[in-house]
Design a protein around this motif. Structure first.
Motif, short mmCIF file in Angstrom:
data_model
loop_
_atom_site.label_atom_id
_atom_site.label_comp_id
_atom_site.label_asym_id
_atom_site.label_seq_id
_atom_site.Cartn_x
_atom_site.Cartn_y
_atom_site.Cartn_z
N TYR A 178 -38.30 74.18 52.14
CA TYR A 178 -39.78 74.67 53.66
C TYR A 178 -39.10 75.53 54.16
N ALA A 179 -37.68 75.56 54.81
CA ALA A 179 -36.79 76.93 55.28
C ALA A 179 -36.55 78.72 54.46
N GLU A 180 -36.67 77.86 53.22
CA GLU A 180 -36.63 79.40 52.04
C GLU A 180 -38.23 79.82 52.38
N VAL A 181 -38.61 78.93 51.53
CA VAL A 181 -39.74 78.93 51.05
C VAL A 181 -40.89 80.03 52.36
N GLY A 182 -40.81 79.53 53.71
CA GLY A 182 -41.20 80.04 55.09
C GLY A 182 -41.10 81.30 55.33
N ALA A 183 -39.60 82.14 54.79
CA ALA A 183 -39.05 83.13 55.34
C ALA A 183 -39.21 83.73 54.02
N ALA A 184 -39.63 83.60 52.62
CA ALA A 184 -40.40 84.05 52.07
C ALA A 184 -41.60 84.34 52.31
N LEU A 185 -42.38 84.07 52.76
CA LEU A 185 -43.54 84.20 53.47
C LEU A 185 -43.22 85.82 54.20
N ALA A 186 -42.28 85.33 55.26
CA ALA A 186 -42.88 86.11 56.35
C ALA A 186 -41.91 87.43 56.22
N ARG A 187 -41.11 87.62 54.76
CA ARG A 187 -41.16 89.30 54.23
C ARG A 187 -42.72 89.58 54.13
N GLU A 188 -43.13 88.91 53.08
CA GLU A 188 -44.05 89.55 52.53
C GLU A 188 -44.76 90.06 53.70
N TRP A 189 -45.15 88.87 54.85
CA TRP A 189 -46.07 89.46 56.34
C TRP A 189 -45.09 90.46 57.20
N HIS A 190 -43.89 91.03 56.74
CA HIS A 190 -43.09 92.35 56.78
C HIS A 190 -43.24 91.61 58.68
N PHE A 191 -42.15 90.65 58.75
CA PHE A 191 -41.86 90.08 60.21
C PHE A 191 -40.30 90.26 60.32
N PRO A 192 -40.27 91.04 61.54
CA PRO A 192 -39.22 91.37 61.81
C PRO A 192 -37.61 90.96 61.52
N LYS A 193 -36.77 91.21 61.19
CA LYS A 193 -35.36 90.41 60.29
C LYS A 193 -35.03 89.45 60.99
N ARG A 194 -34.97 89.93 62.41
CA ARG A 194 -34.82 88.57 63.31
C ARG A 194 -35.48 87.38 63.55
N MET A 195 -36.59 87.43 62.87
CA MET A 195 -37.56 85.98 62.17
C MET A 195 -37.73 85.76 61.55
N ILE A 196 -37.38 86.68 60.51
CA ILE A 196 -37.16 86.40 59.20
C ILE A 196 -35.68 85.11 59.39
N ASN A 197 -35.00 85.67 59.70
CA ASN A 197 -33.36 84.86 59.70
C ASN A 197 -33.44 84.21 60.28
N ALA A 198 -34.12 83.28 61.34
CA ALA A 198 -34.44 82.26 62.07
C ALA A 198 -34.93 81.30 60.99
N ILE A 199 -35.83 81.48 60.44
CA ILE A 199 -36.71 80.62 60.07
C ILE A 199 -35.75 80.72 58.32
N LEU A 200 -34.99 80.85 57.70
CA LEU A 200 -34.20 80.64 56.46
C LEU A 200 -33.28 79.85 57.49
N HIS A 201 -32.89 79.61 57.80
CA HIS A 201 -31.91 79.85 58.00
C HIS A 201 -31.29 78.08 59.40
N GLN A 202 -33.07 78.03 59.50
CA GLN A 202 -32.55 77.03 60.29
C GLN A 202 -32.45 75.60 60.62
N THR A 203 -32.11 75.28 59.23
CA THR A 203 -32.11 73.79 58.74
C THR A 203 -30.47 73.95 58.78
N ALA A 204 -29.62 74.70 59.05
CA ALA A 204 -28.24 75.54 58.45
C ALA A 204 -27.63 76.65 59.27
N PRO A 205 -28.02 76.80 60.19
CA PRO A 205 -27.62 77.54 61.21
C PRO A 205 -25.89 78.54 61.27
N PHE A 206 -25.21 77.06 60.75
CA PHE A 206 -23.94 77.84 60.89
C PHE A 206 -23.16 77.18 60.08
N ASP A 207 -23.32 76.62 58.84
CA ASP A 207 -23.01 76.57 57.74
C ASP A 207 -22.52 78.09 56.90
#
Length: 274
Positions: A178-207
């Motif tokens: 769901y993290a990668e999918v949510g980030a894709a929607l956030a990109r589609e809706w033109h969310f700020p990059k910082r929010m897209i990255n937070a959604i994208l990496h939420q499951t493994a933020p420091f891996d």
């Protein structure tokens, strides 16, 4: 189903309404006129009604009811109201989703938003990004249920949607979560990059080579909100706490493993954004 194919499924990614697109643009503005934002919201009666329904719900427990977007901003603040309008729009795009208890989903999402802000403030991270990203961090689950309902309902039976192992189970089945999918929607809706990255990496933020502190905030906020939905108590909270993420962020674990946290709503009736 491959991620690219999922995202091309009919109705998988709802289009962004004009009002919401303009609100998202304000995230990158240094000074946002709250009353202009309220007027913008009030141009959409449907979203305004949904905002007021959520603002007046048991989740926020306001001492008095609010009747306009301006009133809501005065009481809740622009950060919460803007995020709630965006979530309401997403809820409209996913009005019914087979196999998903939307009341529970949005209650969990609101708790994640409140917890993420609660975690972010003491470590001096942006509360705006924390609350908004926390509120929509799980939207990928709805996209996946709409795009491939049979596969997701099968998964729901073995690993419920709010299980702590959900992301791992999704990656094992599909190669993404769901993290990668949510980030894709956030990109589609033109969310700020910082929010897209937070959604994208939420499951493994420091891996690996990833270092996304805000994703770490969302990681811990969503962990605690899931634990609440599963009614975990002290010993289990301590045993499941994502200590490596907390250490990197400098979070005092006692602030989030306590059974009683003011930022968590335990009201049985969910605050509906759908």
């Amino acid at each position: 189903m491959q991620l690219e194919r999922l995202l091309k499924q009919p109705n998988a990614l709802p289009s962004v309404p004009k009002v919401v697109r303009k609100l998202i643009e304000t995230f990158d503005q240094e000074d946002v006129d709250a009353m202009l934002a309220a007027a913008l919201i009030e141009n959409d009666p449907v979203l305004t009604a949904k905002l007021l329904k959520t603002a007046n719900s048991a989740f926020f427990g306001l001492n008095r009811s609010v009747y306009t977007a301006r009133d809501a901003i005065n009481v809740l603040g622009l950060i919460k109201v803007r995020a709630l309008v965006i979530a309401a729009s997403l809820g409209e795009g996913f009005h019914t989703v087979g196999g998903v208890n939307l009341n529970q989903f949005w209650r969990y999402s609101l708790n994640t938003a409140s917890l993420s802000r609660y975690i972010a403030l003491p470590i001096k991270m942006d509360e705006n990004t924390a609350f908004t990203a926390g509120l929509v961090h799980g939207i990928g689950e709805l996209v996946m249920h709409v795009g491939m309902p049979e596969a997701m309902i099968d998964l729901d039976r073995s690993v419920p949607m709010l299980d702590l192992k959900r992301a791992k189970a999704e990656r094992g089945l599909f190669g993404y979560s769901y993290a990668e999918v949510g980030a894709a929607l956030a990109r589609e809706w033109h969310f700020p990059k910082r929010m897209i990255n937070a959604i994208l990496h939420q499951t493994a933020p420091f891996d690996n080579d990833v270092y996304e502190p805000m994703a770490g905030v969302i990681h811990i906020g969503s962990w605690r909100a899931r634990a609440e939905e599963q009614q975990m108590r002290s010993e289990v909270l301590i045993n499941t706490y994502p200590d490596p993420v907390g250490l990197v962020l400098g979070i005092d674990p006692d602030t989030v493993v306590a059974e009683q946290i003011p930022s968590i709503s335990r009201q049985s009736e969910a605050s509906e954004t759908s």
